[in-house]
Design a protein around this motif. Structure first.
Motif, PDB file in Angstrom:
ATOM      1  N   LEU A  15     -56.330   2.850  -3.364  1.00 16.24           N
ATOM      2  CA  LEU A  15     -55.972   2.049  -3.038  1.00 16.24           C
ATOM      3  C   LEU A  15     -54.612   2.438  -2.507  1.00 16.24           C
ATOM      4  O   LEU A  15     -53.458   1.328  -1.747  1.00 16.24           O
ATOM      5  CB  LEU A  15     -55.354   0.587  -3.904  1.00 16.24           C
ATOM      6  N   TRP A  16     -54.519   3.971  -1.884  1.00 19.65           N
ATOM      7  CA  TRP A  16     -53.505   4.357  -1.388  1.00 19.65           C
ATOM      8  C   TRP A  16     -53.469   3.489  -0.139  1.00 19.65           C
ATOM      9  O   TRP A  16     -52.004   3.889   0.285  1.00 19.65           O
ATOM     10  CB  TRP A  16     -54.099   5.493  -1.189  1.00 19.65           C
ATOM     11  N   HIS A  17     -54.108   2.645   1.330  1.00 20.00           N
ATOM     12  CA  HIS A  17     -52.970   2.413   1.991  1.00 20.00           C
ATOM     13  C   HIS A  17     -52.657   1.580   1.468  1.00 20.00           C
ATOM     14  O   HIS A  17     -51.912   0.834   2.414  1.00 20.00           O
ATOM     15  CB  HIS A  17     -54.750   2.278   2.702  1.00 20.00           C
ATOM     16  N   ILE A  18     -52.721   1.054   0.424  1.00 21.79           N
ATOM     17  CA  ILE A  18     -52.361  -0.764  -0.176  1.00 21.79           C
ATOM     18  C   ILE A  18     -51.035  -0.627  -0.505  1.00 21.79           C
ATOM     19  O   ILE A  18     -49.576  -0.919   0.131  1.00 21.79           O
ATOM     20  CB  ILE A  18     -52.997  -1.297  -0.906  1.00 21.79           C
ATOM     21  N   ASP A  19     -50.580   0.290  -1.380  1.00 15.52           N
ATOM     22  CA  ASP A  19     -49.260   0.411  -2.248  1.00 15.52           C
ATOM     23  C   ASP A  19     -49.551   2.193  -2.667  1.00 15.52           C
ATOM     24  O   ASP A  19     -48.615   1.550  -3.258  1.00 15.52           O
ATOM     25  CB  ASP A  19     -49.550  -0.666  -3.055  1.00 15.52           C
ATOM     26  N   LYS A  20     -49.850   2.256  -1.720  1.00 16.25           N
ATOM     27  CA  LYS A  20     -49.930   4.449  -2.889  1.00 16.25           C
ATOM     28  C   LYS A  20     -50.307   4.147  -4.436  1.00 16.25           C
ATOM     29  O   LYS A  20     -49.744   4.775  -4.913  1.00 16.25           O
ATOM     30  CB  LYS A  20     -48.491   4.386  -2.650  1.00 16.25           C
ATOM     31  N   LYS A  21     -51.640   3.621  -4.547  1.00 16.10           N
ATOM     32  CA  LYS A  21     -52.031   3.441  -5.629  1.00 16.10           C
ATOM     33  C   LYS A  21     -53.396   4.098  -5.816  1.00 16.10           C
ATOM     34  O   LYS A  21     -54.397   3.605  -4.701  1.00 16.10           O
ATOM     35  CB  LYS A  21     -51.789   2.292  -6.818  1.00 16.10           C
ATOM     36  N   ILE A  22     -53.842   4.552  -6.806  1.00 12.83           N
ATOM     37  CA  ILE A  22     -55.039   5.130  -6.848  1.00 12.83           C
ATOM     38  C   ILE A  22     -55.643   4.784  -8.631  1.00 12.83           C
ATOM     39  O   ILE A  22     -54.906   5.110  -9.560  1.00 12.83           O
ATOM     40  CB  ILE A  22     -54.978   7.009  -6.984  1.00 12.83           C
TER      41      ILE A  22
END
Length: 193
Positions: free
Chosen positions: A100-107
């Motif tokens: 989800l990096w492009h959404i909220d910098k989360k993996i």
């Protein structure tokens, strides 16, 4: 009439990017369990009747030498992370559940293995668990928790793991009663509760 969309937009974007880059893509009809190679020159994408994914990577004998940015980490792939600090001996492995990096910098991760000298710990994501627990193991600590995020991926060099590293991690997962199968973390029958 309202139309149902049976696809994940993020996955579809990854698939389209893979096709653009010439990377292999797979599909499966919704009523079938098996994935097949997708040839974009022969067929159109049919999101009403099929699911699509970037073809999972095949691990090589050696750690790949191309540093992967966090935004390009693929779901279901196991990565070797090496600290950028030259004084650190810390190394770890992460298996991506959702990028989800492009959404909220989360993996989000299926599991994370950390080694720092003699200290070794395995974290396993099991969304069915509401509280943290661990299994008795001889050579490493472990914690089974509902969710795991990859913290500070910018502080590490990220590479696709080697086949021997993947086999070691699969063995550690079995030690705590789990396996990664078809891109999903599953309990092995007979797992302790």
């Amino acid at each position: 009439m309202k139309k149902n969309y049976l696809f994940d937009v993020d996955v579809l974007l990854q698939v389209l990017q893979a096709i653009k880059d010439g990377n292999p893509v797979e599909y499966r009809p919704l009523e079938e369990p098996n994935w097949r190679d997708f040839n974009p020159e022969e067929y159109d994408i049919d999101t009403e009747n099929c699911k699509y994914r970037v073809k999972p990577c095949e691990y090589s004998e050696y750690v790949e030498d191309i540093n992967v940015p966090p935004a390009l980490m693929q779901e279901g792939v196991i990565y070797f992370l090496k600290s950028k600090d030259p004084r650190s001996i810390k190394q770890s492995f992460a298996c991506v559940k959702a990028n989800l990096w492009h959404i909220d910098k989360k993996i989000l991760l299926h599991f994370f293995w950390s080694e720092d000298g003699d200290s070794k710990k395995l974290y396993v994501s099991d969304p069915d668990r509401r509280i943290s627990r661990s299994e008795k193991t001889d050579n490493f600590a472990n914690e089974i928790i509902p969710d795991i995020n990859l913290c500070d991926p910018d502080k590490a060099e990220i590479y696709v793991a080697s086949i021997s590293q993947v086999k070691m991690l699969e063995s550690r997962l079995r030690d705590v009663g789990y396996e990664l199968k078809d891109g999903q973390m599953k309990k092995i029958d007979g797992n302790k509760e």
